[in-house]
Design an enzyme around this catalytic site. Structure first.
Site, short mmCIF file in Angstrom:
data_model
loop_
_atom_site.label_atom_id
_atom_site.label_comp_id
_atom_site.label_asym_id
_atom_site.label_seq_id
_atom_site.Cartn_x
_atom_site.Cartn_y
_atom_site.Cartn_z
N HIS A 81 1.52 -1.99 13.14
CA HIS A 81 -0.07 -2.88 13.67
C HIS A 81 -0.41 -3.04 12.36
O HIS A 81 -0.66 -2.64 11.54
CB HIS A 81 0.13 -0.99 14.31
N ASP A 88 -1.12 2.56 6.11
CA ASP A 88 -1.19 2.76 7.13
C ASP A 88 -1.77 1.20 8.18
O ASP A 88 -3.65 1.39 8.13
CB ASP A 88 -2.29 4.14 8.19
N GLU A 105 -3.74 -0.55 17.51
CA GLU A 105 -3.19 0.95 17.41
C GLU A 105 -4.20 2.27 17.24
O GLU A 105 -4.22 2.33 17.92
CB GLU A 105 -2.29 0.41 16.37
#
Length: 486
Positions: free
Chosen positions: A302, A314, A348
């Site tokens: 993502h 992340d 996401e």
């Protein structure tokens, strides 16, 4: 120390180093022998050679680390933000530079929540003002402009919060359920307590609580609050309450201070708000299949991230690793039988709108997906993959362990694959999640320290090669009439 002693020490060091090198070589050979390389079929020997070339290329000519440097320089890429829009432009550019057969943008409307000015939190204890590291949770409402001050009730779970009833009225409810640190897989620990963050405000808002704070989702003790999504579920708007996370060390201290002063009052102020949905895009590119171009295998992560840091682990790591899969295949002259499609999913973190729209369009266009691989667990040392598929295909993927284990990929376990590829789930689709070591991931997850410097170059490149290897194997062996049967 005289010259003679120095020479003796140097010779001794060389001998020790030689013994260690021989020992390591023997251990490596022993490991490979355990995976039975001598019983490889002719095709498996070819596969072993190709996988070795993928790893060699990633470790000597890899692009992922510099791509990650570029992506994280944009900053946090929360859906709807200017930074997310810049990331889309960057994603399209690098896909074209790799030379994919086609690259396009897939429009999608995404939520647009903004944090506003930096949050403030504190309380008085024994005459001392204790400042608390705190951050608003995604989709939370703001406090009043002058903040909220109220007594605190501590709970350790949603179940305990449900039992509060009227006791919660007028209070700030403090969710302090910690990770179970006896669990080796920290994602399992995260799953055991993240419900407090997501549903805490909805649970106590209905009882008249005026605010909710939650212990950050981490297995460590530090001063960094971890943001993340929350939901008011079906609460009426007049029951919405401000929701925030406090650092794990602050949670430990607050819990201790509450035992000594049960009626202490906590203050926090935040100015976040939700704006109208904003236009954005998934970024999509592909290498066309040479034999079955209508059969598609997705590899992706993502593109969005939370706003506090740079979204390096992340999920910047997953983004650049996914693109490097295509780069490594092309660099090694491997032409996939099926179409390999790289997808940078948008949203996401707080909505899954990109994944939902990708799946909707795939069905609308009659596309046939046979497999998907997602990287959204950080850029640490590779450990293996999780597999979500019918039993035959789970067994098929697990049969590749002897090819993958020499690279540290020992874990080929049945389990969930990933949030963005989840909507593609079907009896005939093999979903795979890339699984690096999880021990350090929640030090950085959703915090201001999820930055480029926290990602190790070699670990990132090993992950790219690991992903390219399993995509190579999935492409070669997955699509047969037998494997498509449930």
């Amino acid at each position: 120390m005289n010259n003679l002693q120095m020479k003796k020490l140097t010779i001794l060091s060389m001998v020790v180093a030689s013994i260690f090198a021989i020992s390591c070589k023997k251990e490596s050979n022993t490991t490979q022998n355990k995976e039975n390389p001598d019983v490889f079929s002719a095709e498996e020997k070819k596969d072993s050679t190709n996988i070795k070339h993928l790893f060699n290329t990633a470790l000597t000519e890899g692009k992922s680390y510099e791509w990650l440097r570029e992506l994280t320089s944009i900053g946090g890429r929360l859906s709807g933000s200017e930074e997310a829009a810049k990331a889309v432009v960057w994603g399209e550019k690098v896909m074209k530079e790799v030379g994919l057969d086609s690259v396009w943008l897939q429009p999608v409307m995404v939520p647009h929540w903004v944090r506003g000015e930096k949050e403030v939190a504190n309380y008085m204890f024994n005459g001392e003002k204790i400042n608390v590291p705190l951050c608003a949770l995604g989709f939370s409402i703001a406090t009043p402009s002058n903040g909220i001050t109220a007594e605190v009730i501590e709970v350790k779970s949603l179940k305990e919060a449900e039992s509060l009833g009227e006791k919660a009225k007028g209070k700030i409810v403090f969710f302090n359920g910690a990770f179970d640190n006896t669990l080796i897989n920290t994602f399992h620990a995260y799953g055991g307590c993240v419900g407090q963050r997501f549903a805490g405000a909805a649970t106590v808002g209905k009882f008249g609580a005026v605010g909710m704070i939650v212990r950050s989702m981490t297995n460590g003790i530090n001063d960094y609050p971890h943001t993340g999504s929350m939901s008011y579920k079906d609460l009426p708007e007049d029951k919405y309450i401000p929701a925030a996370a406090i650092s794990s060390r602050a949670a430990e201290n607050l819990s201790k201070h509450l035992k000594e002063t049960p009626n202490l009052k906590f203050y926090f102020k935040q100015s976040c708000k939700t704006l109208p949905d904003a236009p954005s895009f998934n970024v999509v590119g592909q290498i066309n299949g040479t034999e079955n171009p209508d059969k598609i295998m997705v590899v992706g992560g993502h593109l969005d991230s939370w706003d506090l840091g740079e979204g390096a682990h992340d999920d910047g790591a997953g983004i650049v690793q996914s693109l490097e899969v295509a780069y490594l295949l092309k660099k090694n002259g491997i032409k996939p039988k099926n179409t390999v499609r790289v997808v940078f999913f948008m949203n996401e973190e707080n909505g899954l709108r990109g994944a939902t729209e990708y799946n909707r369009l795939a069905k609308e266009n009659g596309e046939i997906h046979i497999g998907a691989l997602e990287s959204d667990a950080g850029g640490h040392t590779p450990r293996g993959f999780s597999i979500d598929a019918n039993e035959k295909n789970v067994d098929l993927v697990q049969s590749w362990k002897k090819l993958l284990a020499p690279y540290g990929l020992h874990d080929l376990l049945k389990g969930g694959a990933g949030a963005d590829i989840g909507p593609l789930k079907d009896d005939h689709v093999t979903l795979v999640g890339y699984r690096p070591d999880s021990q350090r991931y929640f030090d950085y997850h959703h915090t201001e320290i999820d930055t480029f410097d926290k990602v190790n170059k070699r670990e990132l490149e090993l992950g790219s090669a690991s992903m390219a290897s399993i995509v190579y194997l999935m492409d070669k062996y997955l699509y047969t009439e037998d494997t498509l049967k449930p």
